[in-house]
Design a protein around this motif. Structure first.
Motif, mmCIF file in Angstrom:
data_model
loop_
_atom_site.group_PDB
_atom_site.id
_atom_site.type_symbol
_atom_site.label_atom_id
_atom_site.label_comp_id
_atom_site.label_asym_id
_atom_site.label_seq_id
_atom_site.Cartn_x
_atom_site.Cartn_y
_atom_site.Cartn_z
ATOM 1 N N ALA A 1 98.347 64.221 45.792
ATOM 2 C CA ALA A 1 98.414 64.161 47.258
ATOM 3 C C ALA A 1 98.792 62.744 47.668
ATOM 4 O O ALA A 1 98.446 61.776 46.992
ATOM 5 C CB ALA A 1 97.076 64.545 47.880
ATOM 6 N N GLY A 2 99.514 62.648 48.767
ATOM 7 C CA GLY A 2 99.919 61.332 49.238
ATOM 8 C C GLY A 2 100.937 61.412 50.346
ATOM 9 O O GLY A 2 100.968 62.373 51.119
ATOM 10 N N VAL A 3 101.799 60.411 50.391
ATOM 11 C CA VAL A 3 102.830 60.305 51.422
ATOM 12 C C VAL A 3 104.173 60.071 50.747
ATOM 13 O O VAL A 3 104.295 59.233 49.849
ATOM 14 C CB VAL A 3 102.528 59.138 52.393
ATOM 15 N N ALA A 4 105.162 60.821 51.201
ATOM 16 C CA ALA A 4 106.545 60.592 50.782
ATOM 17 C C ALA A 4 107.211 59.751 51.858
ATOM 18 O O ALA A 4 107.314 60.183 53.014
ATOM 19 C CB ALA A 4 107.282 61.916 50.606
ATOM 20 N N HIS A 5 107.618 58.550 51.484
ATOM 21 C CA HIS A 5 108.352 57.688 52.405
ATOM 22 C C HIS A 5 109.826 57.807 52.030
ATOM 23 O O HIS A 5 110.203 57.579 50.881
ATOM 24 C CB HIS A 5 107.879 56.244 52.293
ATOM 25 N N VAL A 6 110.657 58.179 53.001
ATOM 26 C CA VAL A 6 112.082 58.412 52.774
ATOM 27 C C VAL A 6 112.846 57.371 53.591
ATOM 28 O O VAL A 6 112.649 57.265 54.801
ATOM 29 C CB VAL A 6 112.473 59.842 53.209
ATOM 30 N N PHE A 7 113.713 56.616 52.913
ATOM 31 C CA PHE A 7 114.405 55.479 53.539
ATOM 32 C C PHE A 7 115.880 55.525 53.174
ATOM 33 O O PHE A 7 116.239 55.674 52.010
ATOM 34 C CB PHE A 7 113.779 54.174 53.028
ATOM 35 N N VAL A 8 116.761 55.381 54.175
ATOM 36 C CA VAL A 8 118.196 55.344 53.926
ATOM 37 C C VAL A 8 118.648 53.888 53.897
ATOM 38 O O VAL A 8 118.260 53.094 54.753
ATOM 39 C CB VAL A 8 118.993 56.188 54.951
ATOM 40 N N LEU B 1 117.855 58.821 59.573
ATOM 41 C CA LEU B 1 117.011 59.921 59.128
ATOM 42 C C LEU B 1 116.169 60.408 60.290
ATOM 43 O O LEU B 1 115.745 59.613 61.136
ATOM 44 C CB LEU B 1 116.077 59.464 58.007
ATOM 45 N N ALA B 2 115.915 61.712 60.299
ATOM 46 C CA ALA B 2 115.053 62.273 61.337
ATOM 47 C C ALA B 2 114.429 63.560 60.828
ATOM 48 O O ALA B 2 115.015 64.265 60.013
ATOM 49 C CB ALA B 2 115.853 62.560 62.609
ATOM 50 N N SER C 1 113.997 55.637 58.450
ATOM 51 C CA SER C 1 112.986 56.141 57.531
ATOM 52 C C SER C 1 112.094 57.164 58.221
ATOM 53 O O SER C 1 111.959 57.165 59.451
ATOM 54 C CB SER C 1 112.127 55.003 56.972
ATOM 55 N N VAL C 2 111.517 58.023 57.386
ATOM 56 C CA VAL C 2 110.502 58.980 57.832
ATOM 57 C C VAL C 2 109.423 59.029 56.753
ATOM 58 O O VAL C 2 109.684 58.725 55.584
ATOM 59 C CB VAL C 2 111.062 60.399 58.088
ATOM 60 N N SER C 3 108.223 59.390 57.132
ATOM 61 C CA SER C 3 107.125 59.562 56.189
ATOM 62 C C SER C 3 106.542 60.953 56.373
ATOM 63 O O SER C 3 106.336 61.395 57.515
ATOM 64 C CB SER C 3 106.031 58.521 56.422
ATOM 65 N N LEU D 1 104.126 68.573 53.470
ATOM 66 C CA LEU D 1 103.315 69.204 54.512
ATOM 67 C C LEU D 1 104.035 69.166 55.860
ATOM 68 O O LEU D 1 103.458 68.804 56.888
ATOM 69 C CB LEU D 1 101.942 68.532 54.577
ATOM 70 N N LEU D 2 105.288 69.578 55.840
ATOM 71 C CA LEU D 2 106.080 69.700 57.065
ATOM 72 C C LEU D 2 105.629 70.928 57.846
ATOM 73 O O LEU D 2 105.110 71.898 57.256
ATOM 74 C CB LEU D 2 107.565 69.837 56.733
ATOM 75 N N GLY D 3 105.864 70.913 59.152
ATOM 76 C CA GLY D 3 105.592 72.078 59.972
ATOM 77 C C GLY D 3 106.599 73.190 59.686
ATOM 78 O O GLY D 3 107.640 72.963 59.054
ATOM 79 N N THR D 4 106.316 74.366 60.170
ATOM 80 C CA THR D 4 107.128 75.555 59.912
ATOM 81 C C THR D 4 108.597 75.341 60.231
ATOM 82 O O THR D 4 109.463 75.784 59.483
ATOM 83 C CB THR D 4 106.594 76.747 60.736
ATOM 84 N N TRP D 5 108.900 74.675 61.322
ATOM 85 C CA TRP D 5 110.287 74.539 61.783
ATOM 86 C C TRP D 5 110.822 73.133 61.580
ATOM 87 O O TRP D 5 111.776 72.726 62.239
ATOM 88 C CB TRP D 5 110.396 74.936 63.256
ATOM 89 N N GLN D 6 110.237 72.369 60.686
ATOM 90 C CA GLN D 6 110.670 70.987 60.472
ATOM 91 C C GLN D 6 111.471 70.846 59.180
ATOM 92 O O GLN D 6 111.165 71.478 58.173
ATOM 93 C CB GLN D 6 109.461 70.047 60.392
ATOM 94 N N GLY D 7 112.493 69.990 59.239
ATOM 95 C CA GLY D 7 113.269 69.611 58.075
ATOM 96 C C GLY D 7 113.599 68.135 58.151
ATOM 97 O O GLY D 7 113.558 67.527 59.235
ATOM 98 N N ILE D 8 113.934 67.556 57.007
ATOM 99 C CA ILE D 8 114.336 66.146 56.946
ATOM 100 C C ILE D 8 115.855 66.107 56.901
ATOM 101 O O ILE D 8 116.477 66.731 56.034
ATOM 102 C CB ILE D 8 113.760 65.451 55.689
ATOM 103 N N TYR D 9 116.463 65.371 57.836
ATOM 104 C CA TYR D 9 117.915 65.341 57.964
ATOM 105 C C TYR D 9 118.462 63.929 57.860
ATOM 106 O O TYR D 9 117.916 62.994 58.446
ATOM 107 C CB TYR D 9 118.352 65.956 59.301
#
Length: 137
Positions: free
Chosen positions: A34-41, A48-49, A99-101, A110-118
């Protein structure tokens, strides 16, 4: 505990590319429970969003808004070394962010039902983009 991965993407002109699956794969393969995914361009002319993943018209409408807020070729821009879209792409990058976390557990984002990383390509031509995913747990 931490892990880091670099992902590579080839974008097309002004698109929003769903990278959720690639980030989720790194989480699935991770030994971190368990933890956090940090995504950075690693670029200043794309972003990123986390946004709607069920209806593509949302992302088209977001692009319409970005074009209104940071139009190509605005005569007030001084930075245009790479063309009319140069400064506009940098401004749009500030609007979307670089970036997004996302929290994760049990091998799943643990994204919501209608969430994606773009990954939002803000340039008028496609580019090779690097995204760094850091998993912290």
């Amino acid at each position: 505990m931490a892990e880091q991965h670099t992902l590579h993407f080839i974008t097309r002109a002004r698109e929003s590319l769903d990278i959720t699956g690639e980030v989720a794969a790194r989480v699935r393969e991770s030994a971190i429970a368990a933890g956090v995914a940090h995504v950075f361009v690693r670029h200043t002319s794309c972003g990123l969003a986390i946004t709607e993943n069920a209806d593509a018209t949302v992302r088209r409408d977001l692009e319409t808004l970005l074009q209104r807020w940071a139009p190509d070729g605005d005569p007030a821009y001084r930075h245009d070394l790479e063309g009319d879209d140069d400064m506009a792409a940098h401004a749009r990058s500030l609007l979307t962010g670089v970036s997004v976390s996302v929290p994760f557990a049990g091998g799943r984002l643990l994204l919501g039902t209608w969430q994606g990383i773009y990954l939002f390509e803000h340039r008028a031509q496609g580019h090779r983009r690097e995204v760094v995913v850091t998993l912290l747990g």
